[in-house]
Write an enzyme that holds these catalytic residues in place. Structure first.
Site, PDB file in Angstrom:
ATOM      1  N   SER A 195      34.714  41.407  39.720  1.00 48.25           N
ATOM      2  CA  SER A 195      33.589  41.885  38.924  1.00 48.25           C
ATOM      3  C   SER A 195      32.401  42.075  39.857  1.00 48.25           C
ATOM      4  O   SER A 195      32.179  41.287  40.768  1.00 48.25           O
ATOM      5  CB  SER A 195      33.257  40.861  37.848  1.00 48.25           C
ATOM      6  OG  SER A 195      31.923  41.037  37.419  1.00 48.25           O
ATOM      7  N   HIS A 233      53.383  34.062  16.107  1.00 49.56           N
ATOM      8  CA  HIS A 233      51.970  34.130  15.696  1.00 49.56           C
ATOM      9  C   HIS A 233      51.045  33.724  16.841  1.00 49.56           C
ATOM     10  O   HIS A 233      49.943  33.234  16.608  1.00 49.56           O
ATOM     11  CB  HIS A 233      51.694  33.255  14.467  1.00 49.56           C
ATOM     12  CG  HIS A 233      52.687  33.457  13.358  1.00 49.56           C
ATOM     13  ND1 HIS A 233      52.515  34.404  12.376  1.00 49.56           N
ATOM     14  CD2 HIS A 233      53.881  32.862  13.112  1.00 49.56           C
ATOM     15  CE1 HIS A 233      53.556  34.378  11.551  1.00 49.56           C
ATOM     16  NE2 HIS A 233      54.408  33.449  11.985  1.00 49.56           N
ATOM     17  N   GLU A 286      45.530  45.943  32.133  1.00 49.77           N
ATOM     18  CA  GLU A 286      44.724  46.531  31.056  1.00 49.77           C
ATOM     19  C   GLU A 286      44.937  48.036  30.989  1.00 49.77           C
ATOM     20  O   GLU A 286      44.974  48.638  29.910  1.00 49.77           O
ATOM     21  CB  GLU A 286      43.248  46.202  31.268  1.00 49.77           C
ATOM     22  CG  GLU A 286      42.942  44.722  31.033  1.00 49.77           C
ATOM     23  CD  GLU A 286      41.552  44.352  31.497  1.00 49.77           C
ATOM     24  OE1 GLU A 286      40.573  44.959  31.034  1.00 49.77           O
ATOM     25  OE2 GLU A 286      41.434  43.444  32.345  1.00 49.77           O
ATOM     26  N   LYS A 342      35.132  36.024  38.896  1.00 48.02           N
ATOM     27  CA  LYS A 342      36.174  36.688  38.112  1.00 48.02           C
ATOM     28  C   LYS A 342      37.236  37.389  38.936  1.00 48.02           C
ATOM     29  O   LYS A 342      36.983  37.923  40.002  1.00 48.02           O
ATOM     30  CB  LYS A 342      35.529  37.705  37.155  1.00 48.02           C
ATOM     31  CG  LYS A 342      34.712  36.998  36.099  1.00 48.02           C
ATOM     32  CD  LYS A 342      34.438  37.868  34.934  1.00 48.02           C
ATOM     33  CE  LYS A 342      35.697  38.136  34.149  1.00 48.02           C
ATOM     34  NZ  LYS A 342      35.417  39.104  33.088  1.00 48.02           N
TER      35      LYS A 342
END
Ligand code: ARG
Length: 441
Positions: A284, A163, A297, A290
């Site tokens: 970024s 979980h 992704e 970042k």
């Protein structure tokens, strides 16, 4: 519309007066996609031509001219000198038309005892067979990297999750090995599909076979197939090898997307388990702090097209009557796309993992913070105090709550605290409360 017969298609235009409309030509043409199979097409034609000569169906001299011409065309395509023409529809007619330019009328003998239907089915099987070899090699390279990481991190402790909550302490090696196993099955599926597709449709002709004394065993062997397909209608119209390939690619993509998702999570400052190298991250344009895991992704995102391509192919085949129908021309674009996508995904995952560093201190701390040895504590109560597991579960719950209230780890609790929950507990319990011990057990 012109009635000039010279406008009609030079390959099949015998009974046609008019040339196709522009849109007809556009919807009919597949050259933009199937030119990618030019090697397989030439290979198939060479084998077919050799067989025609061997069987005395065409003359030696014509056969020699055809084979020389085909080899010349291969050179032209290789060097980028070949002009692919939409008016010639597909790779098969583009090559045959160029052959006629080079060797003249003898070119017309190549298509004896053959149809584009068995020709394209043969080319496509050859292409898919090679694609599988390439994917299997890529998977093995990824497995090598994972195996190396498993060796390096055989003792690196981290929380195992259920979980997405810290559950029990495990090692990073055990976690990564799960992906090794998934990839092993993916590889097996690809190889299995490859075995099944390795039959030669050549000689099926349009659908019913051909009256010429052809030798299907010979061409099958020349092209590295295990045998000719048993049924000629099936030979020209079967595409389950493509759906199987697409499923194998989609399934591999699903596995990689799970790993990608974990890399993405682990790369967040909140987790901080993994640091991707600069070569496998992006910045970024607005937030200078970042470092984004874009490759992971995209591996996750590519599952969209991998799944979509499988559904596309299955939908094309649904309800399609025997034997060849032009719908089948829609088989290659998605297959090529899935091959490109999955190859890229496997290579990107390999690169990311190979250059990543794991923050093993963070992982260990997360395993300790999450009371991940609680199950080991409960098991100790069962084994040493002879409690029923459900009771041990309650005792452990109370001890975890106590640790939580005091803001300490389980192994930092006083023995007297634990004895307040169950008087039979002895200091032997400390042997299971440290994550290292739980992992070893
Ligand atoms: N370009 C076609 C395809 O990919 C080749 C077969 C054409 N056959 C036909 N009967 N029109 O399917």
């Amino acid at each position: 519309m012109s009635k000039d017969k010279s406008n009609s298609n030079q390959m099949w235009g015998g009974r046609f007066e008019d040339k196709p409309s522009d849109i007809m030509e556009q919807i009919n043409a597949s050259i933009g996609v199937d030119k990618r199979m030019w090697r397989q097409d030439i290979r198939g034609s060479l084998a077919h031509c050799e067989m025609l000569v061997k069987q005395g169906i065409i003359k030696d001299t014509d056969g020699k001219a055809i084979m020389d011409g085909l080899n010349q065309i291969a050179g032209e395509i290789e060097r980028g000198e070949f002009e692919f023409k939409t008016a010639l529809e597909d790779i098969h007619m583009n090559i045959e038309s160029r052959l006629r330019e080079i060797i003249g009328d003898a070119a017309g003998r190549l298509h004896t005892a053959r149809s584009r239907n068995d020709q394209v089915a043969t080319d496509f099987r050859l292409w898919t067979r090679e694609a599988i070899d390439s994917i299997v090699k890529d998977i093995e390279e990824l497995q090598d990297v994972i195996a190396r990481l498993c060796k390096d991190h055989a003792g690196s402790i981290m929380p195992g999750f259920t979980h997405l909550q810290a559950a029990q302490p495990i090692t990073l090696a055990k976690h990564l090995d799960a992906y090794f196993q998934m990839l092993e099955r993916d590889k097996g599926r690809f190889k299995d599909a490859q075995k099944r597709l390795n039959e030669s449709p050549l000689g099926s002709a349009a659908l019913a076979g051909t009256p010429y004394p052809i030798d299907r065993e010979y061409t099958a062997e020349k092209l590295g197939f295990d045998r000719p397909t048993a049924n000629t209608l099936d030979g020209v119209s079967a595409r389950d090898f493509a759906t199987e390939f697409l499923f194998c690619a989609a399934q591999t993509g699903l596995h990689l997307s799970r790993l990608a998702e974990e890399i993405i999570l682990w790369a967040t400052p909140q987790f901080g388990f993994i640091r991707l190298s600069d070569a496998w991250s992006t910045g970024s344009s607005i937030m200078p702090q970042k470092k984004n895991p874009d490759a992971a992704e995209l591996v996750r995102g590519k599952t969209g097209r991998l799944n979509g391509n499988l559904i596309q192919m299955m939908t094309v085949l649904k309800g399609l009557p025997l034997a060849y129908n032009k719908d089948l021309q829609e088989d290659k674009e998605s297959t090529f796309d899935s091959f490109d996508a999955i190859s890229l995904c496997i290579k990107a995952t390999t690169g990311m993992l190979d250059t990543a560093t794991f923050n093993t201190d963070r992982m260990l701390a997360a395993a300790e913070d999450g009371y991940t040895t609680a199950t080991a504590l409960a098991d100790w109560c069962v084994m040493k105090l002879d409690l029923p597991f459900r009771d041990a579960h309650h005792v452990t719950g109370a001890i975890v709550k106590m640790a939580e209230n005091k803001g300490v780890k389980l192994h930092e609790l006083e023995l007297s605290d634990m004895q307040a929950v169950n008087g039979a507990i002895t200091d032997e319990i400390y042997s299971v409360l440290k994550v290292e011990n739980a992992v070893n057990r």
